[in-house]
Design an enzyme around this catalytic site. Structure first.
Site, PDB file in Angstrom:
ATOM      1  N   ASP A 131      -5.136  44.221  36.478  1.00 48.43           N
ATOM      2  CA  ASP A 131      -6.431  45.121  36.494  1.00 48.43           C
ATOM      3  C   ASP A 131      -5.944  46.346  37.244  1.00 48.43           C
ATOM      4  O   ASP A 131      -5.451  46.112  38.107  1.00 48.43           O
ATOM      5  CB  ASP A 131      -7.466  44.390  36.183  1.00 48.43           C
ATOM      6  CG  ASP A 131      -8.004  44.135  37.765  1.00 48.43           C
ATOM      7  OD1 ASP A 131      -7.077  43.784  38.485  1.00 48.43           O
ATOM      8  OD2 ASP A 131      -9.252  44.003  37.983  1.00 48.43           O
ATOM      9  N   TYR A 152      -6.247  49.238  40.126  1.00 51.33           N
ATOM     10  CA  TYR A 152      -6.654  49.339  41.634  1.00 51.33           C
ATOM     11  C   TYR A 152      -8.115  49.517  41.691  1.00 51.33           C
ATOM     12  O   TYR A 152      -8.577  50.382  41.080  1.00 51.33           O
ATOM     13  CB  TYR A 152      -5.678  50.135  42.350  1.00 51.33           C
ATOM     14  CG  TYR A 152      -4.246  49.885  42.500  1.00 51.33           C
ATOM     15  CD1 TYR A 152      -3.771  48.820  43.009  1.00 51.33           C
ATOM     16  CD2 TYR A 152      -3.338  50.646  41.810  1.00 51.33           C
ATOM     17  CE1 TYR A 152      -2.375  48.363  42.949  1.00 51.33           C
ATOM     18  CE2 TYR A 152      -1.915  50.527  41.753  1.00 51.33           C
ATOM     19  CZ  TYR A 152      -1.676  49.469  42.312  1.00 51.33           C
ATOM     20  OH  TYR A 152      -0.001  49.105  42.529  1.00 51.33           O
ATOM     21  N   PHE A 163       0.472  49.378  38.231  1.00 48.41           N
ATOM     22  CA  PHE A 163       1.076  49.503  39.353  1.00 48.41           C
ATOM     23  C   PHE A 163       1.243  50.787  39.974  1.00 48.41           C
ATOM     24  O   PHE A 163       1.679  50.866  41.273  1.00 48.41           O
ATOM     25  CB  PHE A 163       2.484  48.777  39.116  1.00 48.41           C
ATOM     26  CG  PHE A 163       2.783  47.501  38.702  1.00 48.41           C
ATOM     27  CD1 PHE A 163       2.305  46.391  39.960  1.00 48.41           C
ATOM     28  CD2 PHE A 163       3.007  47.087  37.687  1.00 48.41           C
ATOM     29  CE1 PHE A 163       2.265  45.239  39.439  1.00 48.41           C
ATOM     30  CE2 PHE A 163       2.961  45.445  37.388  1.00 48.41           C
ATOM     31  CZ  PHE A 163       2.855  44.619  38.106  1.00 48.41           C
ATOM     32  N   HIS A 169       5.463  37.451  40.431  1.00 47.98           N
ATOM     33  CA  HIS A 169       4.948  38.702  40.660  1.00 47.98           C
ATOM     34  C   HIS A 169       5.227  39.485  41.786  1.00 47.98           C
ATOM     35  O   HIS A 169       5.623  38.599  42.742  1.00 47.98           O
ATOM     36  CB  HIS A 169       3.468  38.368  40.703  1.00 47.98           C
ATOM     37  CG  HIS A 169       2.571  39.580  40.557  1.00 47.98           C
ATOM     38  ND1 HIS A 169       2.270  40.290  41.415  1.00 47.98           N
ATOM     39  CD2 HIS A 169       1.901  40.228  39.328  1.00 47.98           C
ATOM     40  CE1 HIS A 169       1.537  41.657  41.018  1.00 47.98           C
ATOM     41  NE2 HIS A 169       1.321  41.252  39.615  1.00 47.98           N
TER      42      HIS A 169
END
Length: 221
Positions: free
Chosen positions: A62, A64, A75, A184
């Site tokens: 989701d 920031y 990202f 990740h």
């Protein structure tokens, strides 16, 4: 909604009751709380990377949730903001993998414009409350995005980092499309299989084998 062919492709999901409920929730959230990204950037990933232009999908979670960070691309952060830890690790791996110099900012529009769909599974978040808009309907919407790409004849490279992203592999026809997985890039897991996975060169090698132009991962400052 995006003003390119995504609108046509996603019309069926957008007409469902669940999406109308999501739209109501999002409307109320923006009116009553602080929500990121800015409203006009909710669908930025789809605006920047039209359906027919997608070569690569990099899946995030989701947006920031701190001020001035989220810009609608997974990202990615707005220029002038501090580069977040996950993206910093992505840049480190990119430098090790491709020997390119990381940019001094975290804006990934240069990737999006080349066909890299930077898609979060949830497209909005309440300020300072990570995962606060989960299970409101966004997951069904972004699953529909993945499903639409899966139905495309031209192959797509899906990059699934971390456990939740890897669950999406069951939606993808691997006879036609390619999947690249790793841990990740967050500081919690980057040393458990993200660093050293060489995703950027692997993506480009895969694109070349598919007869497509590789991505120029070098981001201008």
């Amino acid at each position: 909604m995006a003003n390119n062919t995504w609108s046509d492709v996603l019309a069926p999901i957008c007409q469902t009751t669940k999406m109308r409920e999501l739209e109501t929730f999002v409307d109320q959230a923006y009116q009553t709380t602080q929500v990121f990204p800015p409203r006009e950037l909710i669908f930025e990933a789809l605006h920047q990377t039209p359906y027919e232009a997608v070569k690569v999908v990099i899946l995030g979670q989701d947006p920031y949730h701190n001020d001035h960070q989220a810009n609608g691309l997974a990202f990615s952060v707005t220029k002038g903001q501090k580069i977040p830890p996950s993206l910093r690790n992505m840049y480190k791996e990119m430098q090790d993998d491709l020997h390119v110099t990381p940019p001094t900012h975290g804006d990934l529009h240069a990737w999006a414009k080349q066909g890299v769909l930077l898609l979060n599974t949830v497209l909005t978040v309440e300020a300072h409350q990570a995962n606060s808009h989960q299970k409101k309907g966004w997951e069904q919407f972004t699953d529909a995005v993945i499903d639409a790409l899966n139905q495309r004849q031209t192959p797509v490279v899906f990059v699934l980092w971390g456990g939740s992203a890897k669950k999406k592999s069951q939606r993808i026809d691997t006879q036609k499309h390619k999947i690249i997985t790793a841990a990740h890039p967050s500081p919690l897991s980057a040393y458990r299989g993200f660093f050293g996975s060489r995703p950027f060169s692997t993506i480009n090698d895969t694109l070349v084998k598919l007869g497509q132009t590789p991505i120029d991962w070098q981001i201008p400052d």
